[in-house]
Design a protein around this motif. Structure first.
Motif, PDB file in Angstrom:
ATOM      1  N   ILE A 116      15.214 -34.527 -28.718  1.00 15.78           N
ATOM      2  CA  ILE A 116      16.621 -34.396 -28.162  1.00 15.78           C
ATOM      3  C   ILE A 116      17.746 -35.232 -28.357  1.00 15.78           C
ATOM      4  O   ILE A 116      17.840 -36.364 -27.791  1.00 15.78           O
ATOM      5  N   ALA A 117      18.622 -34.525 -29.041  1.00 13.07           N
ATOM      6  CA  ALA A 117      19.977 -35.381 -29.369  1.00 13.07           C
ATOM      7  C   ALA A 117      20.874 -35.127 -28.331  1.00 13.07           C
ATOM      8  O   ALA A 117      21.899 -35.883 -27.974  1.00 13.07           O
ATOM      9  N   LYS A 118      21.116 -33.957 -27.916  1.00 17.96           N
ATOM     10  CA  LYS A 118      21.976 -33.159 -26.976  1.00 17.96           C
ATOM     11  C   LYS A 118      21.393 -32.347 -26.173  1.00 17.96           C
ATOM     12  O   LYS A 118      20.296 -31.788 -26.170  1.00 17.96           O
ATOM     13  N   ALA A 119      22.092 -32.158 -24.960  1.00 15.47           N
ATOM     14  CA  ALA A 119      21.508 -31.352 -23.684  1.00 15.47           C
ATOM     15  C   ALA A 119      20.977 -30.104 -24.263  1.00 15.47           C
ATOM     16  O   ALA A 119      21.878 -29.349 -24.866  1.00 15.47           O
ATOM     17  N   LEU A 120      19.821 -29.391 -23.714  1.00 15.83           N
ATOM     18  CA  LEU A 120      19.238 -28.135 -23.790  1.00 15.83           C
ATOM     19  C   LEU A 120      20.176 -27.329 -22.532  1.00 15.83           C
ATOM     20  O   LEU A 120      20.633 -27.964 -21.629  1.00 15.83           O
ATOM     21  N   SER A 121      20.031 -26.085 -22.711  1.00 14.32           N
ATOM     22  CA  SER A 121      20.485 -25.239 -21.774  1.00 14.32           C
ATOM     23  C   SER A 121      20.188 -25.485 -20.391  1.00 14.32           C
ATOM     24  O   SER A 121      18.810 -25.828 -20.198  1.00 14.32           O
ATOM     25  N   ILE A 122      20.948 -25.164 -19.484  1.00 11.31           N
ATOM     26  CA  ILE A 122      20.625 -24.957 -18.067  1.00 11.31           C
ATOM     27  C   ILE A 122      19.716 -23.590 -18.249  1.00 11.31           C
ATOM     28  O   ILE A 122      20.193 -22.524 -18.461  1.00 11.31           O
ATOM     29  N   GLN A 123      18.480 -23.883 -17.462  1.00  9.65           N
ATOM     30  CA  GLN A 123      17.534 -22.638 -17.763  1.00  9.65           C
ATOM     31  C   GLN A 123      16.421 -22.479 -16.681  1.00  9.65           C
ATOM     32  O   GLN A 123      16.273 -23.622 -15.916  1.00  9.65           O
ATOM     33  N   ALA A 124      15.576 -21.598 -16.642  1.00 11.30           N
ATOM     34  CA  ALA A 124      14.388 -21.199 -15.769  1.00 11.30           C
ATOM     35  C   ALA A 124      13.479 -20.404 -16.707  1.00 11.30           C
ATOM     36  O   ALA A 124      13.928 -19.754 -17.448  1.00 11.30           O
ATOM     37  N   HIS A 125      12.388 -20.622 -16.247  1.00  9.37           N
ATOM     38  CA  HIS A 125      11.303 -19.673 -16.927  1.00  9.37           C
ATOM     39  C   HIS A 125      10.895 -18.857 -15.778  1.00  9.37           C
ATOM     40  O   HIS A 125      10.478 -19.208 -14.805  1.00  9.37           O
ATOM     41  N   PRO A 126      10.567 -17.530 -16.325  1.00  8.04           N
ATOM     42  CA  PRO A 126      10.157 -16.336 -15.091  1.00  8.04           C
ATOM     43  C   PRO A 126       8.772 -16.631 -14.808  1.00  8.04           C
ATOM     44  O   PRO A 126       7.861 -17.157 -15.798  1.00  8.04           O
ATOM     45  N   ASP A 127       8.563 -16.244 -13.581  1.00  6.34           N
ATOM     46  CA  ASP A 127       6.849 -15.893 -13.316  1.00  6.34           C
ATOM     47  C   ASP A 127       6.377 -14.936 -14.040  1.00  6.34           C
ATOM     48  O   ASP A 127       7.071 -14.037 -14.870  1.00  6.34           O
ATOM     49  N   LYS A 128       5.191 -14.551 -13.810  1.00  7.90           N
ATOM     50  CA  LYS A 128       4.473 -13.738 -14.796  1.00  7.90           C
ATOM     51  C   LYS A 128       4.841 -12.150 -14.482  1.00  7.90           C
ATOM     52  O   LYS A 128       5.263 -11.504 -15.491  1.00  7.90           O
ATOM     53  N   LYS A 129       5.493 -11.843 -13.417  1.00  9.23           N
ATOM     54  CA  LYS A 129       6.003 -10.508 -13.010  1.00  9.23           C
ATOM     55  C   LYS A 129       7.176 -10.240 -13.648  1.00  9.23           C
ATOM     56  O   LYS A 129       7.498  -9.140 -14.325  1.00  9.23           O
ATOM     57  N   LEU A 130       8.059 -11.285 -13.439  1.00  8.47           N
ATOM     58  CA  LEU A 130       9.486 -11.124 -14.163  1.00  8.47           C
ATOM     59  C   LEU A 130       9.363 -11.089 -15.457  1.00  8.47           C
ATOM     60  O   LEU A 130      10.119 -10.562 -16.222  1.00  8.47           O
ATOM     61  N   ALA A 131       8.435 -11.969 -16.215  1.00  7.75           N
ATOM     62  CA  ALA A 131       8.435 -12.166 -17.621  1.00  7.75           C
ATOM     63  C   ALA A 131       7.943 -10.531 -18.226  1.00  7.75           C
ATOM     64  O   ALA A 131       8.311 -10.270 -19.210  1.00  7.75           O
ATOM     65  N   GLU A 132       6.855  -9.917 -17.530  1.00  4.17           N
ATOM     66  CA  GLU A 132       6.463  -8.647 -18.059  1.00  4.17           C
ATOM     67  C   GLU A 132       7.735  -7.727 -18.130  1.00  4.17           C
ATOM     68  O   GLU A 132       8.090  -6.934 -19.086  1.00  4.17           O
ATOM     69  N   MET A 133       8.658  -7.718 -16.950  1.00  2.00           N
ATOM     70  CA  MET A 133       9.855  -6.651 -16.726  1.00  2.00           C
ATOM     71  C   MET A 133      10.691  -7.053 -17.930  1.00  2.00           C
ATOM     72  O   MET A 133      11.171  -6.258 -18.600  1.00  2.00           O
ATOM     73  N   LEU A 134      11.111  -8.378 -18.234  1.00  2.00           N
ATOM     74  CA  LEU A 134      12.077  -8.851 -19.157  1.00  2.00           C
ATOM     75  C   LEU A 134      11.668  -8.369 -20.587  1.00  2.00           C
ATOM     76  O   LEU A 134      12.278  -7.841 -21.383  1.00  2.00           O
ATOM     77  N   TYR A 135      10.307  -8.561 -20.938  1.00  2.00           N
ATOM     78  CA  TYR A 135       9.860  -8.357 -22.095  1.00  2.00           C
ATOM     79  C   TYR A 135       9.898  -6.756 -22.301  1.00  2.00           C
ATOM     80  O   TYR A 135       9.972  -6.131 -23.431  1.00  2.00           O
ATOM     81  N   LYS A 136       9.575  -5.981 -21.248  1.00  2.00           N
ATOM     82  CA  LYS A 136       9.788  -4.624 -21.312  1.00  2.00           C
ATOM     83  C   LYS A 136      11.113  -3.940 -21.830  1.00  2.00           C
ATOM     84  O   LYS A 136      11.036  -3.118 -22.551  1.00  2.00           O
ATOM     85  N   THR A 137      11.978  -4.746 -21.038  1.00  2.00           N
ATOM     86  CA  THR A 137      13.494  -4.068 -21.160  1.00  2.00           C
ATOM     87  C   THR A 137      14.062  -4.802 -22.270  1.00  2.00           C
ATOM     88  O   THR A 137      15.191  -4.270 -22.871  1.00  2.00           O
ATOM     89  N   GLN A 138      14.148  -6.097 -22.635  1.00  2.00           N
ATOM     90  CA  GLN A 138      14.683  -6.869 -23.349  1.00  2.00           C
ATOM     91  C   GLN A 138      13.852  -7.379 -24.516  1.00  2.00           C
ATOM     92  O   GLN A 138      13.625  -8.845 -24.569  1.00  2.00           O
ATOM     93  N   PRO A 139      12.812  -6.761 -25.205  1.00  2.00           N
ATOM     94  CA  PRO A 139      11.799  -7.511 -26.072  1.00  2.00           C
ATOM     95  C   PRO A 139      12.313  -8.211 -27.461  1.00  2.00           C
ATOM     96  O   PRO A 139      11.643  -9.177 -27.797  1.00  2.00           O
ATOM     97  N   ASN A 140      13.636  -7.773 -27.769  1.00  2.00           N
ATOM     98  CA  ASN A 140      14.423  -8.634 -28.657  1.00  2.00           C
ATOM     99  C   ASN A 140      14.802  -9.885 -28.373  1.00  2.00           C
ATOM    100  O   ASN A 140      14.828 -10.803 -29.144  1.00  2.00           O
ATOM    101  N   VAL A 141      15.137 -10.128 -27.091  1.00  2.00           N
ATOM    102  CA  VAL A 141      15.413 -11.498 -26.512  1.00  2.00           C
ATOM    103  C   VAL A 141      14.141 -12.253 -25.856  1.00  2.00           C
ATOM    104  O   VAL A 141      14.032 -13.559 -25.976  1.00  2.00           O
ATOM    105  N   TYR A 142      13.384 -11.596 -25.111  1.00  2.00           N
ATOM    106  CA  TYR A 142      12.431 -11.937 -24.419  1.00  2.00           C
ATOM    107  C   TYR A 142      10.914 -11.553 -25.252  1.00  2.00           C
ATOM    108  O   TYR A 142      10.549 -10.466 -24.959  1.00  2.00           O
ATOM    109  N   LYS A 143      10.394 -12.761 -25.927  1.00  2.00           N
ATOM    110  CA  LYS A 143       9.555 -12.061 -27.193  1.00  2.00           C
ATOM    111  C   LYS A 143       7.899 -12.073 -26.516  1.00  2.00           C
ATOM    112  O   LYS A 143       7.362 -11.748 -27.258  1.00  2.00           O
ATOM    113  N   ASP A 144       7.869 -12.218 -25.386  1.00  2.00           N
ATOM    114  CA  ASP A 144       6.329 -12.007 -24.649  1.00  2.00           C
ATOM    115  C   ASP A 144       6.360 -11.767 -23.235  1.00  2.00           C
ATOM    116  O   ASP A 144       7.508 -11.951 -22.620  1.00  2.00           O
ATOM    117  N   ASP A 145       5.023 -11.493 -22.710  1.00  2.00           N
ATOM    118  CA  ASP A 145       5.174 -11.026 -21.450  1.00  2.00           C
ATOM    119  C   ASP A 145       4.772 -12.118 -20.439  1.00  2.00           C
ATOM    120  O   ASP A 145       4.019 -11.600 -19.470  1.00  2.00           O
TER     121      ASP A 145
END
Length: 430
Positions: A116-145
């Motif tokens: 890492i040379a410069k800061a990564l984004s301010i971020q969080a990672h979804p729990d399993k339930k949210l990951a499944e919802m994001l993958y279902k609704t935005q599979p081009n952005v969230y690549k797995d469930d």
């Protein structure tokens, strides 16, 4: 019957892996990057000295797959059936019964080196339930469930933002950085200033309102407040030494001008790890890696919800709604010695643990057979690995070890390696 026996013998051995690299713009350039140097030695490909090399991936995720070298030799270098994922699907016994019963043919962890040379984004990672919802609704952005709890283990001095500061420090921040109150409004700031930690849910709600208000200010307001803060700090730096967070704000603004993350960073714990120290990051916890190099291990996922310090897509509303708003400094993990040469880092989940082993010249260490798979990465030195057969290993080598494989490693020169495997807790081996 003979061919089946030969196949079983072949799949029970250590497998050399050819791994993937990611060229994100926050990575270190050319040979300044440990990820790049390890990738070059691992793949035999020459790296581009002008390119950013951010992450070396070791595992089965389709965004950065690893390939079994012996399968590539049999099937052809560009054959996708030579991927570690395909090989495991054809040989599920390499995972062990208990791992297969829980995760089927999915390798439950993803292993990485980050530079890492410069800061990564301010971020969080979804729990399993949210990951499944994001993958279902935005599979081009969230690549797995899958969910993505993760752990970083510092190779160099390492800086990160991780979780919200404790409440008393948050109140101090509002006093020390009046620009925040100006942009969110005094009523919002007073909610925090008039609370105490004893207020429990009330103080958590006050933090949540402050964070959401700050994250939703207009671009014009962001530009105004960042400019005002930076000008003030630059003037004050001529009269006094700036605090760690004040200096960090100046660094972040140079990397991401007029970004709300420059201000939001003040609300988080600013953590500095020494080599050998680690942080565990559970689901729905805000964080941003700032600088340094590390080993990273996580559940097999690439789901990231971003909302600051990034040119990429931001899902501010999702991020604000998913966070736990837990406050306080995170625990620094220093590992537990499992033998004179090896420390183990075990986060509170089933998917993974990480071992770090340092062997002096001609010293040996045995990794006993465990009921699940492992991936070994050699980061320095050379030596031999003996499972069913002896092989020479050196910097950049990555090996997949099937379940129930006993491995003896001997150093020819000082050798450093990391092992990722399914958590001992999952097998009841702690």
């Amino acid at each position: 019957m003979a061919s089946n026996t030969n196949n079983q013998s072949r799949t029970s051995r250590l497998q050399r892996l050819r791994c993937s690299v990611q060229n994100y713009d926050w990575g270190r350039v050319g040979h300044e990057s440990a990820a790049a140097k390890l990738f070059e030695k691992n793949s035999g490909l020459q790296i581009d000295g002008s390119k950013c090399y951010a992450e070396l991936w070791m595992g089965t995720h389709p965004s950065g797959p690893s390939f079994v070298v012996k399968e590539e030799e049999l099937l052809g270098h560009d054959n996708k059936d030579a991927s570690l994922k395909s090989w495991i699907e054809r040989n599920p016994g390499v995972l062990g019964d208990k791992v297969f019963d829980k995760w089927n043919t999915n390798l439950p962890f993803l292993f990485k080196v980050l530079s890492i040379a410069k800061a990564l984004s301010i971020q969080a990672h979804p729990d399993k339930k949210l990951a499944e919802m994001l993958y279902k609704t935005q599979p081009n952005v969230y690549k797995d469930d899958n969910h993505k709890p993760e752990m970083v283990l510092a190779i160099t001095d390492f800086e990160a933002l991780c979780g919200f500061t404790e409440f008393e420090e948050l109140q101090d921040i509002l006093h020390d950085f009046p620009e925040i109150s100006e942009v969110v409004g005094t009523a919002c700031a007073d909610q925090v200033l008039n609370c105490t930690e004893k207020d429990g849910e009330g103080s958590k709600k006050a933090l949540q309102v402050l964070f959401q208000q700050l994250m939703s200010i207009t671009d014009e307001a962001v530009s105004y407040v960042v400019d005002k803060l930076i000008n003030r700090l630059n003037l004050e730096s001529k009269e006094r030494e700036l605090s760690g967070k004040e200096a960090l704000v100046l660094r972040l603004e140079k990397q991401y001008p007029n970004d709300v993350g420059v201000i939001v960073a003040l609300l988080f714990n600013y953590i500095k790890l020494k080599p050998g120290e680690a942080l565990y990051l559970g689901a729905n916890e805000p964080h941003a890696y700032i600088f340094g190099e590390c080993i990273e291990c996580m559940a097999t996922s690439d789901n990231v919800v971003r909302a600051g310090l990034t040119p990429k897509k931001r899902d501010t509303e999702i991020l604000c709604s998913m966070l736990t708003y837990k406050q306080g400094s995170p625990e620094i993990l220093r590992g537990v010695s499992i033998n004179p040469n090896t420390r183990r880092y075990t986060p509170p989940l089933d998917e993974f643990e990480v071992d770090h082993c340092v062997l002096k010249d001609e010293k040996s260490v045995v990794f006993p057979a465990v009921p699940g798979p492992s991936i070994f990465l050699v980061t320095a030195g050379k030596g031999t690995v003996n499972a069913e057969a002896e092989e020479t290993v050196s910097e950049g080598d990555v090996l997949f070890a099937p379940a129930s494989t006993t491995i003896c490693i001997t150093a020819a020169s000082e050798l450093q390696l990391y092992r990722a495997g399914v958590s001992s807790r999952f097998f009841g081996l702690e």
